[in-house]
Design a protein around this motif. Structure first.
Motif, PDB file in Angstrom:
ATOM      1  N   ILE A 248      -3.975  -3.231   2.076  1.00  0.00           N
ATOM      2  CA  ILE A 248      -3.490  -2.412   0.956  1.00  0.00           C
ATOM      3  C   ILE A 248      -4.420  -1.226   0.744  1.00  0.00           C
ATOM      4  O   ILE A 248      -3.995  -0.068   0.674  1.00  0.00           O
ATOM      5  N   ASP A 249      -5.714  -1.544   0.689  1.00  0.00           N
ATOM      6  CA  ASP A 249      -6.711  -0.515   0.435  1.00  0.00           C
ATOM      7  C   ASP A 249      -6.717   0.547   1.545  1.00  0.00           C
ATOM      8  O   ASP A 249      -6.710   1.745   1.272  1.00  0.00           O
TER       9      ASP A 249
ATOM     10  N   GLY B 226       0.804  -1.215   0.000  1.00  0.00           N
ATOM     11  CA  GLY B 226       0.000   0.000   0.000  1.00  0.00           C
ATOM     12  C   GLY B 226       0.839   1.269   0.000  1.00  0.00           C
ATOM     13  O   GLY B 226       0.445   2.297  -0.542  1.00  0.00           O
ATOM     14  N   ARG B 227       2.019   1.197   0.602  1.00  0.00           N
ATOM     15  CA  ARG B 227       2.857   2.384   0.769  1.00  0.00           C
ATOM     16  C   ARG B 227       3.851   2.571  -0.368  1.00  0.00           C
ATOM     17  O   ARG B 227       4.182   3.682  -0.743  1.00  0.00           O
TER      18      ARG B 227
ATOM     19  N   ARG C  87      -3.632   2.749   1.364  1.00  0.00           N
ATOM     20  CA  ARG C  87      -3.651   3.668   0.219  1.00  0.00           C
ATOM     21  C   ARG C  87      -4.598   4.830   0.438  1.00  0.00           C
ATOM     22  O   ARG C  87      -4.381   5.911  -0.102  1.00  0.00           O
ATOM     23  N   ARG C  88      -5.653   4.583   1.165  1.00  0.00           N
ATOM     24  CA  ARG C  88      -6.675   5.624   1.280  1.00  0.00           C
ATOM     25  C   ARG C  88      -6.473   6.561   2.464  1.00  0.00           C
ATOM     26  O   ARG C  88      -7.358   7.352   2.785  1.00  0.00           O
TER      27      ARG C  88
ATOM     28  N   ASN D 221       4.384  -2.977  -4.671  1.00  0.00           N
ATOM     29  CA  ASN D 221       3.074  -3.343  -5.194  1.00  0.00           C
ATOM     30  C   ASN D 221       3.184  -3.907  -6.608  1.00  0.00           C
ATOM     31  O   ASN D 221       2.648  -4.971  -6.913  1.00  0.00           O
TER      32      ASN D 221
ATOM     33  N   ARG E 258       5.164   1.882  -4.097  1.00  0.00           N
ATOM     34  CA  ARG E 258       4.705   1.568  -5.435  1.00  0.00           C
ATOM     35  C   ARG E 258       5.395   0.332  -6.043  1.00  0.00           C
ATOM     36  O   ARG E 258       4.749  -0.565  -6.553  1.00  0.00           O
TER      37      ARG E 258
END
Lengths: 248, 253
Positions: free
Chosen positions: B139-140, B83-84, B143-144, B89, B86
């Motif tokens: 992850i979600d 999530g943090r 990210r949010r 991911n 790139r």
């Protein structure tokens, strides 16, 4: 404290491939304890300028210098107050206020003592155990202000901090901010699109033009404080500022 | 809430069941409600030498909790990284997307090949079942996280670790918790399925499969009811924790 913005430019390319000059040729000298309002229409890049000064964004060319130090990332001597949503909803008011001190490694006892002193300053002592969602918008912004003051920065960067508030609360917080400024003599850079707000608060209004943002006016406001919005003098200064802006 | 509306459908179900049982008149197909309750009301009584309902429930619970904790401990750090960062991911995501659609039960043969019959296989299946919901929600959630919260922390001089501990994790916690709830549901289903494997000798899944071999349908149904109640109870517990701990969620201002 000496803050200098030297030949600063910010350009970027949008996802659509459009090249945009957001800020062009910005030069500004900010003196110790000065209260500056950055005034401009939405989209003129004033928030971008503030973010670059705060070290959150990088300029395309030129530099920001705080006491001989080039700013490339956030500096503990500058605190930023955002328009909204900056308090941590899972922390109560006391822990939000003490956040900066906590990051600096201050002991719990010490930082609570400091935070309480500042909460007292803005009359929020009785809310120290409340959570942000239990507070009004004005109270939340007050917490954001004292959280910044608690780390004793030299410069306060404020990005339309009262923009989301109703008129009455906004006036009250403007008064409070002037009080705080007179007590603490921080240097303040305050972004706003409200001429009224700028005339009420500032020692000097720096007017930015629409894109590409350039400094088009530097207007000293010499009216003594506290300023009275309903006075003839205030109206005259406001008219003067409006005239200067509408000529652009 | 009008509580009496909520009891209508369960009561109707019991009545329909009882009528059907009388009509069928064959306890090897559908036993009477009463005979199932007899089993349920003696949770500590040994059933056909394979332990009591309670013993087996505790065994299943222990397994699911162990496998589930394992899943959380692995999924959350990977989820935070994905999530943090790139490139983490981009590197890991293709494998995740490839493996994710495979149902936990489809892993059983491979689990048996790798770990043989026994606890390790069961834990592996539970791990697979709980891993993905927790991972995807982590992850979600990460990210949010509101950008202003992150920038505020940077302005106050936060180091990466401080940002993680004091902002990212608490901010993502409600979303991660949702993943934990979903993941636990799947883990619970997986454990019961895994316990039905040949060679298993305990657990609720084993108990109902074993009872089938002896035509003890009332035990099968009683076991299913216990499985349902435990799943429901844990979900209620997790929801209650969510309600208390993350009251701020949806009220961010």
């Amino acid at each position: 404290m000496q803050l200098t913005i030297d030949n600063l430019t910010k350009e970027f390319t949008t996802d659509a491939g459009e090249h945009i000059v957001a800020l062009s040729d910005i030069n500004l000298e900010i003196r110790d304890s000065e209260f500056i309002c950055l005034l401009g229409p939405s989209g003129c890049g004033k928030t971008t300028l503030l973010r670059i000064i705060g070290g959150l964004d990088q300029p395309s060319s030129g530099q920001v210098i705080l006491d001989n130090q080039v700013i490339t990332r956030p500096n503990p001597r500058m605190a930023m107050i955002f328009q909204e949503y900056s308090l941590y909803p899972w922390r109560n008011v006391l822990d939000n206020t003490a956040f900066g001190l906590e990051l600096n490694g201050m002991s719990r006892e010490e930082r609570y003592a400091v935070a309480k002193r500042y909460l007292d300053l803005v009359g929020l002592t009785e809310f120290s155990q409340s959570f942000p969602y239990e507070l009004s918008g004005g109270m939340r912004q007050r917490v954001a202000v004292v959280r910044a003051l608690a780390v004793e920065p030299a410069v306060l960067l404020m990005d339309e901090p009262f923009g989301a508030l109703d008129a009455q609360t906004r006036n009250k917080l403007q008064h409070d901010l002037v009080d705080i400024w007179e007590k603490t003599k921080k240097t303040i850079l305050f972004v706003t699109h409200s001429v009224d707000e700028a005339v009420f608060l500032a020692d000097r209004i720096v007017v930015l033009s629409p894109r590409p943002g350039r400094i088009c006016e530097n207007i000293p406001i010499e009216q003594p404080r506290p300023r009275d919005r309903t006075s003839v003098e205030f109206a005259q200064v406001r008219r003067h500022v409006l005239d200067l802006i509408s000529l652009k | 809430m009008r509580w009496y509306l909520k009891i209508i459908s369960p009561v109707l179900l019991l009545v329909a069941w009882e009528i059907a049982a009388i009509a069928v008149n064959n306890e090897f197909i559908l036993p009477r409600v009463g005979s199932v309750f007899v089993v349920l009301l003696q949770p500590t009584k040994d059933i056909l030498g394979s332990g009591s309902l309670l013993d087996n429930a505790i065994i299943s619970l222990t397994r699911v909790v162990s496998g589930f904790l394992l899943g959380i401990v692995v999924a959350i750090p990977i989820g935070i990284g994905m999530g943090r960062v790139r490139w983490i991911n981009d590197m890991v995501d293709p494998v995740i997307e490839l493996i994710r659609p495979i149902p936990p039960i489809a892993w059983i043969p491979l689990a048996l090949a790798w770990f043989k019959i026994g606890l390790a296989s069961i834990l592996f299946i539970i791990f697979i079942g709980s891993f993905f919901p927790v991972l995807l929600n982590t992850i979600d959630g990460v990210r949010r996280v509101n950008r202003t919260w992150i920038e505020t922390a940077y302005m106050y001089g936060a180091k990466e670790l401080q940002l993680l501990v004091k902002v990212i994790i608490p901010a993502a916690a409600p979303t991660i918790w949702t993943g934990i709830r979903v993941g636990f549901g799947i883990a619970w289903m997986s454990v019961v399925a895994a316990e039905m494997l040949p060679g298993t000798t305990s657990g609720l899944g084993y108990l109902i499969m074993y009872s089938y071999n002896f035509g003890q349908v009332q035990v099968i149904i009683a076991g299913m009811i216990v499985i349902g109640i435990i799943g429901l109870g844990i979900d209620i517990f997790l929801k209650e924790v969510e309600r208390r701990k993350f009251r701020w969620q949806g009220l961010e201002r």
